[in-house]
Design a protein around this motif. Structure first.
Motif, mmCIF file in Angstrom:
data_model
loop_
_atom_site.group_PDB
_atom_site.id
_atom_site.type_symbol
_atom_site.label_atom_id
_atom_site.label_comp_id
_atom_site.label_asym_id
_atom_site.label_seq_id
_atom_site.Cartn_x
_atom_site.Cartn_y
_atom_site.Cartn_z
ATOM 1 N N SER A 116 0.814 -1.210 0.000
ATOM 2 C CA SER A 116 0.000 0.000 0.000
ATOM 3 C C SER A 116 0.853 1.268 0.000
ATOM 4 N N LEU A 117 2.150 1.136 0.257
ATOM 5 C CA LEU A 117 3.026 2.308 0.268
ATOM 6 C C LEU A 117 3.554 2.662 -1.116
ATOM 7 N N ASN A 118 3.374 1.768 -2.077
ATOM 8 C CA ASN A 118 3.974 1.992 -3.394
ATOM 9 C C ASN A 118 3.509 3.295 -4.036
ATOM 10 N N GLY A 119 2.230 3.618 -3.871
ATOM 11 C CA GLY A 119 1.699 4.830 -4.460
ATOM 12 C C GLY A 119 2.365 6.080 -3.919
ATOM 13 N N TYR A 120 2.797 6.025 -2.659
ATOM 14 C CA TYR A 120 3.475 7.175 -2.061
ATOM 15 C C TYR A 120 4.969 7.152 -2.372
ATOM 16 N N LEU A 121 5.543 5.963 -2.489
ATOM 17 C CA LEU A 121 6.980 5.865 -2.787
ATOM 18 C C LEU A 121 7.287 6.292 -4.215
ATOM 19 N N PHE A 122 6.457 5.877 -5.156
ATOM 20 C CA PHE A 122 6.759 6.114 -6.571
ATOM 21 C C PHE A 122 5.752 7.038 -7.260
ATOM 22 N N GLY A 123 4.775 7.537 -6.507
ATOM 23 C CA GLY A 123 3.785 8.448 -7.075
ATOM 24 C C GLY A 123 2.593 7.717 -7.672
ATOM 25 N N ALA A 124 1.432 8.359 -7.562
ATOM 26 C CA ALA A 124 0.195 7.802 -8.146
ATOM 27 C C ALA A 124 -0.668 8.983 -8.571
ATOM 28 N N ILE A 125 -0.147 9.743 -9.495
ATOM 29 C CA ILE A 125 -0.768 11.026 -9.835
ATOM 30 C C ILE A 125 -2.147 10.855 -10.474
ATOM 31 N N THR A 126 -2.351 9.738 -11.160
ATOM 32 C CA THR A 126 -3.647 9.558 -11.831
ATOM 33 C C THR A 126 -4.770 9.263 -10.852
ATOM 34 N N THR A 127 -4.429 9.043 -9.575
ATOM 35 C CA THR A 127 -5.472 8.833 -8.560
ATOM 36 C C THR A 127 -5.799 10.130 -7.829
ATOM 37 N N THR A 128 -5.253 11.248 -8.289
ATOM 38 C CA THR A 128 -5.500 12.532 -7.632
ATOM 39 C C THR A 128 -6.966 12.929 -7.789
#
Length: 338
Positions: A116-128
């Motif tokens: 669950s940390l991957n989105g914060y480690l590598f970014g998840a801009i399309t979920t903004t």
């Protein structure tokens, strides 16, 4: 382009990238001057621990990351100023302690997985989401406003802390403020580019700007331009190429740096070709020397036997009335005054 702009999540992503590209270089330029280019990475690791706390407690991870990173920024400045720990040691403590705490805490959460940390480690801009955009926009506006208002003071402290302290500036308070602004930038950017890559948008645009600018003011403008172009362009490019957004933004930023370095080298080579030495003479030009003084860019030329002489590093150069025919300017004097 129209297809991309027709997608709601891509419009949100482009706006988020615009906010980050605008704010990150404005904080990073002072970090580069203070030789603390890696502090963004250190605070990013601490923010990871804050995200893990948010996941574990069910609170908003952005909020817990913001509080954790801001507290870490205050602690590191106090330790650096009051204690015997140097800046790089304090950064190392944050690097190791932050990421270790993040992994340990997230393993205590439901499911016990670090995925669950991957989105914060590598970014998840399309979920903004739109709510994220409001938060990012407000935080970015605060960063831009504070750096613009306090720019002369932050510049003075970043350039020479002893001089700033002797001038009566609150050095520790300004350093803590810059640390907190860095923490806020890290949190704003973690969904766009990821905590592991956030320093790139704070540092590389400023490194590129230094290649093509001659003053602090112009360097700030170039850095913001490069930051916005890299972040927004990286999002658009990742959509076209179907690549990871954070990595694409960083690679594009490095490409911009390479182009700026080549352009700067070309300009300096051209300047060297235009650099013409005047004939040697014992006369010292200055106010009241008997020769006409002619303002020229950031200096004064003196008319000598039909030639314009300009002082430069212990000798005189031949200048013309071309406004570009002079040495690069030093940082504006008003920038160093508190």
């Amino acid at each position: 382009m129209s297809e991309m702009l027709g997608l709601d999540f891509m419009r949100n992503a482009l706006l988020a990238a615009l906010f980050v590209g605008l704010a990150a270089p404005m904080v990073g330029i002072f970090l580069v001057q203070r030789r603390l280019s890696l502090i963004g990475d250190g605070l990013g690791h601490v923010a990871l621990a804050g995200v893990a706390v948010g996941v574990l407690t069910g609170q908003a991870p952005v909020l817990t990351a913001l509080v954790t990173a801001a507290l870490a920024a205050v602690v590191i400045e106090v330790v650096r100023a009051r204690g015997r720990t140097t800046g790089d040691v304090a950064l190392a403590l944050m690097f190791y302690g932050g990421i270790a705490a993040g992994v340990v805490i997230i393993n205590r959460s439901e499911g016990g997985r670090t995925g669950s940390l991957n989105g914060y480690l590598f970014g998840a801009i399309t979920t903004t989401s739109r709510e994220d955009l409001v938060v990012f926009g407000l935080l970015s506006a605060v960063i831009v406003a504070i750096t613009l208002v306090l720019r002369p003071r932050l510049f003075a402290v970043a350039g020479d802390e002893e001089y700033a302290r002797a001038s009566g500036l609150p050095v520790l308070a300004l350093n803590i403020l810059l640390g907190v602004l860095t923490a806020v930038t890290v949190v704003v950017a973690m969904r766009v580019i990821g905590l592991l890559l956030i320093s790139a948008l704070m540092i590389i645009p400023n490194a590129a700007a230094q290649q093509v600018s001659g003053s602090f003011r112009s360097a700030t403008a170039w850095a913001v331009l490069f930051g916005v172009a890299s972040s927004v362009g990286g999002v658009a490019l990742s959509y076209r190429l179907d690549t990871a957004t954070g990595g694409t933004i960083v690679l594009l930023t490095i490409a911009v740096f390479a182009l700026a370095m080549a352009a700067g080298a070309a300009v300096r080579a051209l300047a060297r070709r235009r650099h013409r030495l005047a004939e040697r003479h014992a006369h010292e030009h200055g106010p009241g020397c008997g020769h006409e003084a002619i303002p020229h860019g950031d200096h004064v030329d003196y008319l000598h036997d039909g030639h314009r002489h300009a002082a430069h590093e212990g000798h005189y150069d031949e200048h013309s009335d071309d406004p570009l025919d002079h040495s690069p300017a030093e940082p504006d004097a008003q920038e160093v005054r508190p």
